[in-house]
Motif scaffolding. Structure first.
Motif, PDB file in Angstrom:
ATOM      1  N   GLN A 392      -8.801  -0.043  10.674  1.00  0.00           N
ATOM      2  CA  GLN A 392      -7.730   0.050   9.684  1.00  0.00           C
ATOM      3  C   GLN A 392      -6.876   1.285   9.982  1.00  0.00           C
ATOM      4  O   GLN A 392      -7.374   2.288  10.483  1.00  0.00           O
ATOM      5  N   PHE A 393      -5.601   1.169   9.655  1.00  0.00           N
ATOM      6  CA  PHE A 393      -4.728   2.349   9.719  1.00  0.00           C
ATOM      7  C   PHE A 393      -4.483   2.788   8.282  1.00  0.00           C
ATOM      8  O   PHE A 393      -3.945   2.042   7.459  1.00  0.00           O
ATOM      9  N   LEU A 394      -4.886   4.014   7.951  1.00  0.00           N
ATOM     10  CA  LEU A 394      -4.841   4.530   6.589  1.00  0.00           C
ATOM     11  C   LEU A 394      -3.716   5.544   6.458  1.00  0.00           C
ATOM     12  O   LEU A 394      -3.616   6.485   7.240  1.00  0.00           O
ATOM     13  N   VAL A 395      -2.885   5.320   5.444  1.00  0.00           N
ATOM     14  CA  VAL A 395      -1.762   6.217   5.166  1.00  0.00           C
ATOM     15  C   VAL A 395      -1.967   6.827   3.778  1.00  0.00           C
ATOM     16  O   VAL A 395      -2.313   6.107   2.827  1.00  0.00           O
ATOM     17  N   GLU A 396      -1.762   8.116   3.677  1.00  0.00           N
ATOM     18  CA  GLU A 396      -1.868   8.802   2.383  1.00  0.00           C
ATOM     19  C   GLU A 396      -0.610   9.640   2.161  1.00  0.00           C
ATOM     20  O   GLU A 396      -0.232  10.441   3.023  1.00  0.00           O
ATOM     21  N   VAL A 397       0.021   9.401   1.025  1.00  0.00           N
ATOM     22  CA  VAL A 397       1.202  10.170   0.626  1.00  0.00           C
ATOM     23  C   VAL A 397       0.862  10.847  -0.698  1.00  0.00           C
ATOM     24  O   VAL A 397       0.614  10.167  -1.704  1.00  0.00           O
ATOM     25  N   SER A 398       0.853  12.198  -0.718  1.00  0.00           N
ATOM     26  CA  SER A 398       0.479  12.932  -1.944  1.00  0.00           C
ATOM     27  C   SER A 398       1.547  13.950  -2.279  1.00  0.00           C
ATOM     28  O   SER A 398       2.229  14.498  -1.398  1.00  0.00           O
ATOM     29  N   ASP A 399       1.721  14.176  -3.570  1.00  0.00           N
ATOM     30  CA  ASP A 399       2.685  15.180  -4.032  1.00  0.00           C
ATOM     31  C   ASP A 399       2.073  15.972  -5.178  1.00  0.00           C
ATOM     32  O   ASP A 399       0.982  15.649  -5.660  1.00  0.00           O
ATOM     33  N   GLU A 400       2.798  17.006  -5.618  1.00  0.00           N
ATOM     34  CA  GLU A 400       2.351  17.851  -6.723  1.00  0.00           C
ATOM     35  C   GLU A 400       3.345  17.769  -7.872  1.00  0.00           C
ATOM     36  O   GLU A 400       3.631  18.739  -8.556  1.00  0.00           O
TER      37      GLU A 400
END
Length: 474
Positions: A392-400
């Protein structure tokens, strides 16, 4: 005629035919056996009678002191020996010309009896009514005579007729009993079919939640199970269509509302510019700025809408894309925007490739980062990471940023849905970005999940099938 009636009727007919044929065959064999026994007995009597008569005739010849008895004397001897007998067995003597020489009573010889003896030269027996006739060719006093005996076989025929009547009575009784048993069995066996029929009728009338009872392991149970599966599929499809129709209605309603607001502003301020003669330069600039802002918003809305509509219809360009290079390109292009807002952006991926459409992946990450920028303030951080794990290709986009209320998370991928409409519109949003992201992830056979807490930020987790990490980094 209903199915249970056909099965009942046809089965009853076949059973009765089988019983009748069996009974008839048994009766026929029994009658043939009894008749053959009677024939053997009668034949023995016939032979004994003829032999005895010949012996007595020798004695009579000696008594008359004659070499042979004349026909007249022979006839007289027959009369003296057999006399006249109206009851019991009859006897008849005929000469070679079929002329009656003597008969102890009136006897009607069946047609063809004597001819059969003449042709074969052997004794012959024939049944006519309740009488059994036995004929044989005998040599008496140098001449050929045909001896015919008549025996009553009424006892055998009566037994046969009584048995036939009894069998008919028993067959009728059996038919009634079998019919009752068969009726109960057929009704019991076809009861599940009745339930299936009632269930399918209810489903056909629109009661898609109706289910047919499943009992046993026979074909009808399997049919009921398949009908339930079909009803479940139909119910699921109907609900999906209702959901699509509802979503489409909301989509159209939201689209009309979103288009109405900027158009109203544009028309209103355009009228002011056209009607007002002594408008100041400051007001003119203000009105033109509002018109430009609303027009830009409409352009953004139409662009997003077109992208959302055509994302699944255009011919996609699937290739093995280098994820590390693609993430670097996206990070570079977005860094200009984040730097202006005082936001720190990090966009990195492990080395490796994914079978994907390059432009759609870029659109996916642009929209997610754009949402994160709108939710974040100066001095906050946005992290975009990509890695490979278990195919699997896992993408994570996080912000504050400001975060999303828990009850809103399930709705944010709906078209035109905005958690904070005032802030979204102020930032040029139309509520289509996450709906577009959902479609792109779906086209790449992936899933997208959201984790968020108000005041702490949001994390978007994407998993897409496929992908291959570079061998040198394994």
């Amino acid at each position: 005629m209903k199915l249970w009636q056909k099965i009942f009727l046809y089965t009853l007919i076949l059973v009765m035919l089988a019983v009748s044929m069996t009974s008839i065959l048994l009766l026929k064999n029994s009658f043939s056996f009894a008749l053959n026994q009677k024939k053997q007995s009668v034949y023995s009597e016939h032979e004994f009678l003829v032999t005895s008569f010949k012996s007595m005739m020798v004695t009579e010849r000696l008594k008359e002191n004659a070499i042979v008895l004349e026909e007249k004397a022979l006839k007289k001897f027959m009369e003296e020996t057999f006399g006249k007998n109206t009851e019991g067995n009859g006897i008849l003597f005929c000469n070679a010309k079929n002329e009656q020489v003597y008969s102890n009573r009136e006897i009607f010889v069946p047609t063809g009896l004597l001819e059969a003896v003449k042709e074969t030269g052997k004794s012959y027996m024939q049944v006519d009514g309740h009488q059994l006739y036995t004929a044989s060719a005998e040599s008496l006093e140098g001449k050929t005579y045909y001896v015919v005996t008549e025996n009553d076989i009424s006892d055998v025929m009566e037994i046969h007729e009584n048995m036939l009547w009894q069998i008919q009575a028993i067959s009728m009784a059996c038919a009634v009993v079998i019919a009752l048993i068969l009726l109960v069995v057929v009704k019991m066996l076809l009861h599940p079919l009745k339930k299936i029929n009632e269930g399918t009728r209810s489903i056909a009338q629109g009661n898609y939640q109706e289910r047919i009872p499943e009992r046993g392991h026979d074909e009808l149970t399997e049919l009921a199970r398949n009908m339930n599966r079909m009803a479940e599929s139909v119910e699921t499809n109907v609900r999906a269509l209702e959901h699509v129709a509802e979503d489409r209605k909301h989509f159209i309603d939201n689209l009309s509302h979103e288009m109405k607001t900027p158009l109203t502003s544009i028309l209103g301020f355009s009228d002011l510019l056209q009607i007002k003669k002594d408008i100041t330069e400051e007001s003119r600039i203000e009105y033109a700025g509002i018109i430009k802002s609303e027009a830009t918003r409409m352009r953004t809305l139409s662009g997003k809408l077109m992208e959302l509509i055509t994302v699944g219809e255009t011919n996609l360009d699937w290739k093995e894309e280098d994820m590390q290079g693609l993430f670097g390109e996206i990070g570079t292009s977005l860094k200009v925007v984040t730097d202006k807002k005082g936001i720190e952006l990090s966009c990195e991926s492990e080395p490796g490739s994914l079978w994907a459409d390059r432009e759609l992946i870029k659109s996916l990450l642009y929209n997610l980062v754009d949402n994160a920028i709108k939710a974040s303030g100066a001095g906050s951080k946005i992290r975009v990471t990509g890695r490979f794990a278990d195919g699997q290709f896992l993408v994570e986009v996080s912000d504050e940023g400001v975060g999303i209320p828990g009850e809103e998370i399930e709705k944010i991928t709906q078209a035109f849905y905005m958690v904070d409409k005032a802030r979204s519109r102020a930032n040029g949003g139309a509520g289509l970005g996450l709906a577009l992201c959902k479609e792109i992830v779906s086209l790449h056979q992936g899933t997208m999940e959201f984790e968020s807490r108000q005041g702490e930020g949001t994390r978007v987790l994407i998993s897409m099938k496929g992908g291959c990490k570079d061998a040198e980094d394994v």
